[in-house]
Every structure is written in C-alpha cells, then in structure tokens.
Design an enzyme around this catalytic site. Structure first.
Site, short mmCIF file in Angstrom:
data_model
loop_
_atom_site.label_atom_id
_atom_site.label_comp_id
_atom_site.label_asym_id
_atom_site.label_seq_id
_atom_site.Cartn_x
_atom_site.Cartn_y
_atom_site.Cartn_z
N ASP A 1 -5.84 -3.10 -2.91
CA ASP A 1 -4.80 -2.85 -1.91
C ASP A 1 -4.12 -4.13 -1.41
O ASP A 1 -4.78 -5.10 -1.02
CB ASP A 1 -5.44 -2.13 -0.72
CG ASP A 1 -4.45 -1.48 0.19
OD1 ASP A 1 -3.55 -2.19 0.69
OD2 ASP A 1 -4.55 -0.26 0.41
N SER B 1 0.84 -1.20 0.00
CA SER B 1 0.00 0.00 0.00
C SER B 1 0.88 1.25 0.00
O SER B 1 1.74 1.41 -0.85
CB SER B 1 -0.95 -0.06 1.20
OG SER B 1 -1.98 0.88 1.08
#
Length: 329
Positions: free
Chosen positions: A191, A54
């Site tokens: 993500d 991320s």
C-alpha cells in the site's frame, strides 16, 4: 499516451490529489461523482495531473480512463462487502480481540474480489492507454522504498506504460495485514499509504521536477476520506498496548489523519489560495472503519460527501470546473 503538452500560458496547471483510506474512499468517490455532475463531462478532463494513493489511486486510475464516478460509487456500494466483509465495527473487548486474530497469521482479506472488481472496470488496459497523466504511489516490499507508478506523461520518461492499470491499483491498495502484497513487473508492492497517504506533495514534485511546471501556475484540489480530526472511539489511553492501538483500526486511522493534516499544512504554505482541501470531520460514533463496508457505513459516507459539497461554495471549484484560470502567486 505520449508526453502531454503543457497548458497554454496563463491557463494554469490543475492537479487532483486523492488520499487513501480503504472503504472510506466511498466518501471520496461520492465527492468526485458530484463534481463530475457539476462539470458536465468526465472529471479527468478538468485536470492536468491526477494523483492517488491506495483507494485514491484506484479512483485516480478510474478518472484517467474516464470511468464515470457514479459507477465507482455504485461499485463501492454493490461490492464492498465482497471485497471486505459485511461485519460491523467490533463492539466489545472479546469481539475486538477476535477481529485482531483474523490478521495475525495472514491478511484479513484475500484480495481476489478486489482484483476481480478492478479487472471488470479496467480490463487489460495499461498505463500507457490512460487518457490523462496519472501517478499512483506504492511501496517496494523488498527494498522498503517508495514507488511512484506513472503514465508516460513526461518527455524524459516512458513511465510505467506497459504495466496493467488494474495491477497498479491493486498494488497501491495492498494494505499490510488487510491484503496480500502484489507482484507487478516482477517486483512485490504494498500500500502506498505507508509512504504518502495524501499524495499532494508527490504530485507537486512531479509537476515541478518532471513535468517542468512553474509552481506559480499550479492549483490543486485535494480530497480526503472523511478522517479529518480523527479521534479514537473510546478516547485516548496513555497506557494503550498493541490491542488498544490496533483495535478499531486506531493506529492506521491515526496515521491517515496525522499525515493528511501535515501534508495539507505543507501544501497550503506553498500554494496558498490555489489549494483546496475537501474532507469531512470523523464521525466518532458512526461505526466507520477502513474495512467496514456495511450498508449503514456506506450511507454515512455518502451523506458526509453530500454535506461537504453542500457547504462548499460553487465558486471555490472555478479553477478546475469553470473557465476562470487559477490565480497566480
């Protein structure tokens, strides 16, 4: 980049692992900027493998292309409210409900500002252009499977060299309900925090199984996002429903904190004193959140990073910033 030769015998294999956490990644960026200042050179040169998830993936790619980390800090401060918003953490029940409704029918944020910020820093550079071996985690939305984007650093693999670095970073940052999923190479990704908020174990697996590194030579520096020992702002409610778990980002922050604690314990068992984890305890009353990008939040995160570095002895960084090779098991 072609396959990277292993370090000379006895030099050790140095890994940097960067966790996810949205705007909380400013803490990580500030720690990295201070480390880079201490190193006196681009920080990526101090490691043999960079790994990120991320926002940590975004920072890892910045290091891979030797973007100055202070510039990344400035990017958070300057453009944080463009990527997220200038809203503070909701205070009352009504404002919390209103905040939740913003992501009911679609992502809270369009991702346009984040894409522009990434392209401004990385341009059209591809993973094969990276100066240092790097991996970034994501999740394939169609298969619900893990995806590890890699530079072509291993002899047996070309990695994902042709893919644009900015696209990969955006994919790894595409937190469900916050940003839309991202198409990369004809696949849709979300993500990487869904599978590995802390990419430490992924990096260790990469070094051992794909790069042929002896575990006894590995040392790892791991940096979190100021979520150690997270506690909900209003305490624990055993009867909490969707609103209780989703407001203030409680569910995501619990997942981040719990995953990081688990990974830290696992890697510490494997590497012992060749593993160093840097993180700050969650400041419960500071109004922080993964999408709270206010100047006040930025100030707190940067102060926490400075505090972390101030209480960590300089010699603790010798395996990565100094000339002393890491101790073998």
């Amino acid at each position: 980049m072609g396959p990277r030769p292993l370090p000379p015998e006895g030099a050790g294999f140095r890994v940097l692992a960067l966790s996810g956490g949205g705007f909380l990644g400013l803490y990580t960026a500030q720690v990295l900027a201070l480390l880079e200042e201490e190193a006196g050179q681009p920080l990526g040169r101090c490691f043999d493998l960079l790994a990120g998830t991320s926002i940590g993936g975004l920072l890892a790619l910045g290091l891979a292309f030797e973007v100055p980390m202070q510039r990344m800090v400035d990017l958070f401060v300057r453009r944080g409210t463009e990527v997220f918003s200038d809203r503070r953490l909701p205070g009352g029940t009504v404002s919390r409900l209103m905040d939740l409704t913003r992501s009911v029918m679609g992502p809270k944020y369009s991702g346009v500002a984040l894409r522009q910020a990434l392209e401004d820093e990385l341009g059209d550079a591809c993973l094969k252009d990276a100066r240092h071996p790097t991996l970034v985690t994501a999740v394939d939305v169609h298969t619900c499977g893990t995806k590890v984007f890699k530079t072509p650093h291993a002899a047996a693999s070309k990695g994902d060299g042709p893919l644009r670095a900015s696209d990969v970073a955006l994919a790894s940052c595409a937190a469900p309900a916050y940003f839309p999923s991202v198409s990369v190479g004809g696949r849709l990704y979300a993500d990487g925090g869904l599978v590995a908020v802390a990419p430490d174990q992924v990096a260790l697996h990469e070094a051992e199984h794909f790069m042929g590194v002896d575990l006894a030579s590995v040392s790892m520096l791991s940096v979190g996002t100021a979520t150690a020992h997270y506690r909900p702002r209003d305490g624990v409610d055993e009867d909490a429903g969707a609103v209780g778990w989703l407001s203030d980002g409680r569910l995501i922050l619990t997942l981040i904190s719990a995953q990081q604690q688990h990974v830290q314990a696992m890697v510490e068992d494997r590497l012992g004193d060749r593993y160093l984890r840097l993180d700050a305890d969650w400041p419960a009353d500071a109004g922080l959140g993964i999408d709270v990008a206010t100047p006040a939040a930025a100030k707190v995160l940067r102060e926490l990073a400075h505090r972390t570095m101030a209480v960590t002895p300089r010699r603790a960084f010798d395996p990565w910033l100094g000339t002393e090779p890491p101790r073998r098991a």
